[in-house]
Write an enzyme that holds these catalytic residues in place. Sequence first.
Site, mmCIF file in Angstrom:
data_model
loop_
_atom_site.group_PDB
_atom_site.id
_atom_site.type_symbol
_atom_site.label_atom_id
_atom_site.label_comp_id
_atom_site.label_asym_id
_atom_site.label_seq_id
_atom_site.Cartn_x
_atom_site.Cartn_y
_atom_site.Cartn_z
ATOM 1 N N ASP A 38 -4.691 0.593 0.139
ATOM 2 C CA ASP A 38 -3.890 -0.622 -0.068
ATOM 3 C C ASP A 38 -3.381 -0.733 -1.499
ATOM 4 O O ASP A 38 -2.557 -1.582 -1.801
ATOM 5 C CB ASP A 38 -4.637 -1.891 0.379
ATOM 6 C CG ASP A 38 -5.777 -2.321 -0.549
ATOM 7 O OD1 ASP A 38 -5.987 -1.700 -1.616
ATOM 8 O OD2 ASP A 38 -6.473 -3.296 -0.195
ATOM 9 N N ASP A 39 -3.877 0.117 -2.393
ATOM 10 C CA ASP A 39 -3.457 0.047 -3.794
ATOM 11 C C ASP A 39 -2.099 0.696 -4.023
ATOM 12 O O ASP A 39 -1.537 0.578 -5.121
ATOM 13 C CB ASP A 39 -4.495 0.735 -4.696
ATOM 14 C CG ASP A 39 -5.840 0.039 -4.643
ATOM 15 O OD1 ASP A 39 -5.865 -1.201 -4.639
ATOM 16 O OD2 ASP A 39 -6.873 0.739 -4.605
ATOM 17 N N SER A 70 -2.876 -4.764 -2.170
ATOM 18 C CA SER A 70 -4.269 -5.201 -2.130
ATOM 19 C C SER A 70 -4.372 -6.587 -1.503
ATOM 20 O O SER A 70 -3.506 -7.444 -1.726
ATOM 21 C CB SER A 70 -4.835 -5.261 -3.552
ATOM 22 O OG SER A 70 -4.897 -3.971 -4.098
ATOM 23 N N ASN A 142 -10.577 2.779 -2.521
ATOM 24 C CA ASN A 142 -9.971 1.583 -3.069
ATOM 25 C C ASN A 142 -10.363 1.407 -4.528
ATOM 26 O O ASN A 142 -11.498 1.719 -4.914
ATOM 27 C CB ASN A 142 -10.468 0.370 -2.269
ATOM 28 C CG ASN A 142 -9.748 -0.905 -2.633
ATOM 29 O OD1 ASN A 142 -8.589 -1.076 -2.272
ATOM 30 N ND2 ASN A 142 -10.426 -1.789 -3.341
ATOM 31 N N SER A 171 -14.453 2.538 -1.158
ATOM 32 C CA SER A 171 -14.105 1.697 -2.310
ATOM 33 C C SER A 171 -15.024 2.049 -3.469
ATOM 34 O O SER A 171 -16.188 2.389 -3.258
ATOM 35 C CB SER A 171 -14.280 0.210 -1.974
ATOM 36 O OG SER A 171 -13.450 -0.160 -0.891
#
Length: 308
Positions: A38-39, A70, A142, A171
């Site tokens: 998502d970054d 994000s 992440n 993450s």
Amino acid sequence: MFSVQLWAALLVLQTTLSGTVASPLPRAAGIPILVGNDDGWAEANIRAFYTQAKAAGYNTLVSAPAYDKSGSGSSSTTPEPLTTPGEYDSIPSGSPAVGHDASDDHLWYVNAYPADGITYGLANLSATYLGGPPALVVTGPNQGSNLGIATLFSGTVGAAAAAGMPAIAFSGASGSHRAYTELVAGDYSYVYADAALRLVDALLAGGVPYLPSGTALNVNFPEAGPGTACESGADVVFVMSRVYWALGLPIDAAQCGGNTLPTESSVVGTEGCYASVSLFDTSNKLDAGKADQQTVVDALGDFLSCLP
Ligand SMILES: *[C@@H]1O[C@H](CO)[C@@H](O)[C@H](O)[C@H]1NC(C)=O
């Protein structure tokens, strides 16, 4: 399905041989992996994972957002052409809704949400660039932890949940958002990538179906890099965990002499280099049931450790 089983058999064979014979083959022998986050597709962590996964021999394809998305959970939309430059000026304004890096056709951006990067990659890219469906979907690592209730809002977790097939969301606690062009030797992003690949190897070596249907893994790493307890991927110790505290009730898979898994926050918060491995239900992002947890605990076997 046949070819996925063949890859798994090859991996097991190589793992078996590697202790005794120097193998000229890369360890992953072209096993296809689809990678999202998502970054954004130009973030350091995802590019470090891409580089290390390719070096390990995986056929690796990135399909990730054109911008930092994000906190977008499981949001979905139709990809749109870019009206501003893509993340870290990686894509010119006015570019099409989806596209690949000018010099690498295995690096794709999708100008939509994290979940769309994965669904687009599965539907429209993997046949061409992976020769069929991936064996596994990986999201992240992440930038920043996704522990407990944060999993509900994480686009990295949302993208893994959207895969509809075996998936792992990774993450890591270290650092801040930065471009892949800032990666250096010994970088925490490479530590996360190498550690993530150890879990990927172990899960694939367990054979199909890799994970119970309707579940995915949420994995969190503590701070990593020079001067931390996690200076290399080999330092990371993986511990089975649960996303949410369950009042200490004995409702989990049998592991480490009990039926109460530690929360992922307590694993990552333990002094040392402990990574949490939680199995979640992709329909609601809550902890998976005991039987499904047990399947994963048994498949990973000695790869998992207990907290001190
Ligand atoms: C695949 O590409 C087609 C044509 O561009 C598009 O209509 C469709 O939505 C894409 N599929 C996904 C899942 O994004």
